[in-house]
Design an enzyme around this catalytic site. Structure first.
Site, PDB file in Angstrom:
ATOM      1  CB  SER A  65       8.719  -3.836   2.822  1.00  0.00           C
ATOM      2  OG  SER A  65       8.826  -2.938   3.897  1.00  0.00           O
ATOM      3  NE  ARG A 115      -0.231  -3.740  11.642  1.00  0.00           N
ATOM      4  CZ  ARG A 115       0.293  -4.193  10.522  1.00  0.00           C
ATOM      5  NH1 ARG A 115       1.600  -4.091  10.331  1.00  0.00           N
ATOM      6  NH2 ARG A 115      -0.460  -4.751   9.587  1.00  0.00           N
ATOM      7  CG  ASP A 160       7.025   3.270  -0.706  1.00  0.00           C
ATOM      8  OD1 ASP A 160       6.984   3.774   0.436  1.00  0.00           O
ATOM      9  OD2 ASP A 160       7.579   2.177  -0.937  1.00  0.00           O
ATOM     10  CG  HIS A 208       5.810   0.531   1.851  1.00  0.00           C
ATOM     11  ND1 HIS A 208       7.002   0.440   1.172  1.00  0.00           N
ATOM     12  CD2 HIS A 208       5.813  -0.490   2.755  1.00  0.00           C
ATOM     13  CE1 HIS A 208       7.703  -0.576   1.646  1.00  0.00           C
ATOM     14  NE2 HIS A 208       6.999  -1.162   2.600  1.00  0.00           N
ATOM     15  CG  ASP A 209       1.116  -2.061   3.046  1.00  0.00           C
ATOM     16  OD1 ASP A 209       2.320  -2.338   3.157  1.00  0.00           O
ATOM     17  OD2 ASP A 209       0.296  -2.205   3.978  1.00  0.00           O
TER      18      ASP A 209
END
Length: 388
Positions: free
Chosen positions: A162, A232, A328, A361-362
């Protein structure tokens, strides 16, 4: 040795965890892209393992937006294990018995590196919004100062996912002579309009919180917790995939029946609220503003006449690995392919793999065997070529 600096790493076979806060000499300021300078500069960092006698086994691990230097050890603020404990540790891909692993907190951060919560030496008060705007290149420039202090001429590898992957690309563009290999995971050569838009939502949520006080919340003894929590929550959605959210939560309710109100009826709502409230305990709101702005400003091609390949013109001696994840949508595979094409155009040696996963993505933080195998294979091959 610079004032306040930690001793340089010892050489030996033992595994140990070190680091602390390195402070530069006042005579060596960090010059920023904005034209401002930071002096003295402080960098919070952790190390794992030891340098070998030839100082050829150093690996720099770069963190993502909300990460820190506690990549392979317990975070003292949260008490949670390191964010990359799947990769760093005995018998793992980055084994401290083999490598000297360095992880830093980026400048602008809030875990020991100079940032908006740091004391401005000119006023004796927190910088707050008087802190200069920073870039990914500034973060890398600060890391290079630390690496030089540690007496390391060439890094065996720089690796990150990232925002960490963007730092990897910046290292390859600015300091190719200091790299043997580079691993860019789930990143992009510049921030898209969609990414900028999500970040702006988060920044506006923070700045709309009455407790933000124009950035001077510390002086007032306040924290814009509600705004930071919303920021967040919005960002966390982008780290997941629709399939992952559906598999984990679907439309499952928190309790029997609906509340017929605005409590967290759905499990996904409760999950996001938890992500928001737990985040405010470990992160600074102004740091969030500055780091997201640094990401938005990132455009590697823009710094090289609009041609991405030009950024890697001097990196032909670096071994590259670029990894992406099929689900992602924050930094989709197409952007990783753009990086690989630019590397090929520049005559660089690059391997590429798209990892098939529905975790979004994570995925580079999670149990993903294909990713683990690809990362382990690249490091094993590069280590053999390096003679480690």
């Amino acid at each position: 040795m610079d004032a306040g600096a930690d001793p340089k790493p010892q050489i030996g076979p033992e595994i140990e965890t070190g680091g602390g806060t390195w402070r530069s000499a006042a005579s060596k300021p960090l010059r920023l892209d904005s034209g401002a300078t930071l002096s003295p500069l402080e960098i919070g960092y952790k190390t794992y393992g030891r340098l070998n006698e030839t100082r050829t086994n150093a690996v720099l691990v770069c963190h993502a937006l909300t990460g820190d230097q506690h990549a392979g050890s317990v975070n003292p603020v949260t008490g949670r294990p390191g964010w990359w404990g799947r990769v760093i540790g005995p018998g793992l891909t980055l084994d401290p018995q083999r490598y000297f692993i360095i992880a830093t907190n980026v400048i602008g951060g809030c875990m020991g590196s100079t940032g908006p919560a740091s004391t401005n030496p000119k006023t004796g008060q927190p910088y707050a919004l008087s802190f200069p705007v920073i870039t990914i290149a500034d973060m890398v420039r600060a890391q290079a100062m630390l690496i030089a202090h540690l007496g390391i001429e060439t890094l065996f590898a720089v690796v990150g996912g990232s925002m960490g992957g963007m730092q990897v690309l910046q290292w390859a563009a600015d300091y190719p002579e200091k790299l043997f290999s580079a691993v860019c995971i789930a990143a992009a050569p510049r921030h898209s309009a969609q990414n900028i838009a999500f970040h702006e939502v988060g920044r506006q949520a923070i700045m709309a919180d009455p407790d933000w006080r124009g950035g001077d919340y510390e002086a007032a003894g306040l924290r814009p917790e509600k705004g930071l929590a919303v920021a967040r929550m919005a960002a966390h959605i982008t780290y997941l995939s629709e399939t992952a959210l559906q598999r984990k939560f679907g439309r499952e309710l928190q309790r029997d029946g609906l509340s017929w109100g605005f409590d967290a009826d759905f499990q996904v709502e409760s999950y996001l609220r938890h992500q928001g409230t737990s985040f405010v305990d470990r992160f600074d709101a102004n740091s969030y503003l500055y780091i997201t702005r640094a990401l938005d400003y990132f455009d590697l091609a823009g710094r090289h006449e609009g041609v991405l390949a030009n950024a890697f013109a001097k990196a032909r001696g670096v071994r590259f690995c670029v990894l992406s994840f099929s689900s992602d949508w924050l930094y989709p595979t197409g952007e990783s392919r753009d990086i690989v094409r630019a590397l090929n155009a520049a005559g660089c040696r690059a391997s590429f793999a798209e990892i098939e996963t529905d975790k979004g993505h994570d995925a580079f933080f999670l149990d993903e065997p294909q990713f683990d195998a690809a990362l382990r294979g690249f490091f094993a091959s590069a280590a053999q070529a390096r003679g480690l």
